[in-house]
Design a protein around this motif. Sequence first.
Motif, PDB file in Angstrom:
ATOM      1  N   ASN A 162      -0.604  20.993   3.401  1.00 51.87           N
ATOM      2  CA  ASN A 162      -1.481  20.145   2.599  1.00 51.87           C
ATOM      3  C   ASN A 162      -0.731  19.543   1.417  1.00 51.87           C
ATOM      4  O   ASN A 162      -0.932  18.374   1.057  1.00 51.87           O
ATOM      5  N   THR A 163       0.156  20.333   0.799  1.00 49.05           N
ATOM      6  CA  THR A 163       0.942  19.842  -0.336  1.00 49.05           C
ATOM      7  C   THR A 163       1.856  18.703   0.096  1.00 49.05           C
ATOM      8  O   THR A 163       1.943  17.663  -0.577  1.00 49.05           O
ATOM      9  N   ILE A 164       2.552  18.879   1.221  1.00 47.94           N
ATOM     10  CA  ILE A 164       3.431  17.835   1.745  1.00 47.94           C
ATOM     11  C   ILE A 164       2.631  16.577   2.053  1.00 47.94           C
ATOM     12  O   ILE A 164       3.031  15.456   1.724  1.00 47.94           O
ATOM     13  N   LEU A 165       1.496  16.773   2.685  1.00 43.68           N
ATOM     14  CA  LEU A 165       0.637  15.651   3.077  1.00 43.68           C
ATOM     15  C   LEU A 165       0.209  14.832   1.863  1.00 43.68           C
ATOM     16  O   LEU A 165       0.132  13.602   1.913  1.00 43.68           O
ATOM     17  N   LYS A 166      -0.065  15.503   0.759  1.00 40.85           N
ATOM     18  CA  LYS A 166      -0.565  14.823  -0.438  1.00 40.85           C
ATOM     19  C   LYS A 166       0.538  14.146  -1.244  1.00 40.85           C
ATOM     20  O   LYS A 166       0.331  13.073  -1.811  1.00 40.85           O
ATOM     21  N   MET A 167       1.719  14.757  -1.318  1.00 42.90           N
ATOM     22  CA  MET A 167       2.714  14.304  -2.287  1.00 42.90           C
ATOM     23  C   MET A 167       3.841  13.453  -1.713  1.00 42.90           C
ATOM     24  O   MET A 167       4.519  12.746  -2.458  1.00 42.90           O
ATOM     25  N   ASN A 168       4.070  13.495  -0.404  1.00 41.99           N
ATOM     26  CA  ASN A 168       5.213  12.780   0.160  1.00 41.99           C
ATOM     27  C   ASN A 168       4.828  11.333   0.488  1.00 41.99           C
ATOM     28  O   ASN A 168       4.171  11.056   1.486  1.00 41.99           O
ATOM     29  N   THR A 169       5.248  10.423  -0.366  1.00 45.34           N
ATOM     30  CA  THR A 169       4.853   9.019  -0.216  1.00 45.34           C
ATOM     31  C   THR A 169       5.495   8.371   1.016  1.00 45.34           C
ATOM     32  O   THR A 169       4.875   7.525   1.661  1.00 45.34           O
ATOM     33  N   GLN A 170       6.726   8.756   1.335  1.00 44.52           N
ATOM     34  CA  GLN A 170       7.372   8.201   2.528  1.00 44.52           C
ATOM     35  C   GLN A 170       6.641   8.632   3.794  1.00 44.52           C
ATOM     36  O   GLN A 170       6.478   7.846   4.730  1.00 44.52           O
ATOM     37  N   LEU A 171       6.195   9.886   3.825  1.00 44.75           N
ATOM     38  CA  LEU A 171       5.446  10.372   4.977  1.00 44.75           C
ATOM     39  C   LEU A 171       4.120   9.626   5.105  1.00 44.75           C
ATOM     40  O   LEU A 171       3.666   9.331   6.212  1.00 44.75           O
ATOM     41  N   LYS A 172       3.498   9.333   3.986  1.00 42.73           N
ATOM     42  CA  LYS A 172       2.257   8.550   4.015  1.00 42.73           C
ATOM     43  C   LYS A 172       2.505   7.176   4.629  1.00 42.73           C
ATOM     44  O   LYS A 172       1.685   6.662   5.390  1.00 42.73           O
ATOM     45  N   THR A 173       3.651   6.589   4.308  1.00 45.24           N
ATOM     46  CA  THR A 173       4.007   5.295   4.891  1.00 45.24           C
ATOM     47  C   THR A 173       4.226   5.422   6.395  1.00 45.24           C
ATOM     48  O   THR A 173       3.759   4.583   7.177  1.00 45.24           O
ATOM     49  N   ALA A 174       4.932   6.477   6.807  1.00 42.80           N
ATOM     50  CA  ALA A 174       5.180   6.704   8.239  1.00 42.80           C
ATOM     51  C   ALA A 174       3.891   6.995   8.987  1.00 42.80           C
ATOM     52  O   ALA A 174       3.732   6.602  10.143  1.00 42.80           O
ATOM     53  N   GLY A 175       2.971   7.697   8.318  1.00 42.46           N
ATOM     54  CA  GLY A 175       1.650   7.934   8.894  1.00 42.46           C
ATOM     55  C   GLY A 175       1.473   9.303   9.502  1.00 42.46           C
ATOM     56  O   GLY A 175       2.306   9.772  10.275  1.00 42.46           O
ATOM     57  N   VAL A 176       0.370   9.961   9.119  1.00 44.65           N
ATOM     58  CA  VAL A 176      -0.040  11.235   9.720  1.00 44.65           C
ATOM     59  C   VAL A 176      -1.459  11.054  10.243  1.00 44.65           C
ATOM     60  O   VAL A 176      -2.369  10.680   9.491  1.00 44.65           O
ATOM     61  N   GLU A 177      -1.649  11.309  11.521  1.00 43.10           N
ATOM     62  CA  GLU A 177      -2.969  11.158  12.139  1.00 43.10           C
ATOM     63  C   GLU A 177      -3.845  12.348  11.775  1.00 43.10           C
ATOM     64  O   GLU A 177      -3.571  13.474  12.185  1.00 43.10           O
TER      65      GLU A 177
END
Length: 343
Positions: free
Chosen positions: A168-183
């Motif tokens: 959950n922490t990674i999901l919230k804070m990693n802006t590059q991952l947000k750009t790549a997308g998590v379903e």
Amino acid sequence: MIINEVFSKRQSIVTYTLNELSALINNGQVKLRQVNKLHVRAIKRYILENVLTEQIYFPPLVANVAYLGTEKPQELTIIDGSQRLAAFCQIEETGYRVAKSDHHEEMKKGYKLIHFAQHTEVAIQIFEGLSQEESDQLYIDLNTKGKKVALSKRIAFDSRKELNIITNTILKMNTQLKTAGVEIEKRAVIRPANKKLLSLSHLRQIVAIFLTGRMVFRTIEERYEPHLRAEDYVQLINTWFHELFRLYSPEKIGNFQISMLANHPLLVSVAYFANKGLGKKGLEEREQELFKRMRRLKDVDFNRQNPIWKEFRGTARAGYYYLANDKGNIEKLVNWLEEQGGE
């Protein structure tokens, strides 16, 4: 005791101490459904793991009686909760055994468990006069009609499991991952239409690889021994994602039409390649080695058109090659990455 009529059936909520219930069971006054020993063991483990914080939550058991009077019923037929009740009645014995441990923390759990067994009351929702058919139908409805909590909610609200907290922490804070997308909404990422890099369960699998230092083919539920602090794992995983997105931009990495890293078996192979053999190392050593390994992959062609992917087991469908998601294939991919990332 307050008794209400609901849909022509009288019912009430009654509390019993664990000692009362144990005595009733030993005297044959409580009828249980078939008990699953593995399920009972899992419930006892849940209680043991959370007894010190007193964060133990169970819904009321459900039972049927022939007649509801003004006194607490002494003969019950359990409709739902047989596994829980069997576990409750073994808690005190488990407490005495754990209290003999040589480890101070385990000993504390044991004594707390004994206190829990001697001072806890259990709520039972009691129905009056249900037929066998009605009891069976109620059991089925209770266990099939409730909506399962979505994985996204389990991760967001789970305050116990380090695996979920870190995810959950990674999901919230990693802006590059947000750009790549998590379903998050769907259970799976269907290629090539869905261009998000990974699903929430796949992200949790990658986090599990970092936590255990070994290849995880399914989400881990068993106990494991963390060697770093939660914030250290967050730092390591963010470092890995930063290096991953140097290899392939977050805007394109999930696009299966061009990126083979959108093929989940390859993505988890890269995660394991970066962690292999480092599970018990310190933060600084792990981060330095992870950095070196990921930088060695800078010349690898991760585009879908690279013919090398056909050398690994997979399935060709509609012009796309889907790598097989099995242990043997992933191990082969990791070995290949090690060859590419050699000195």
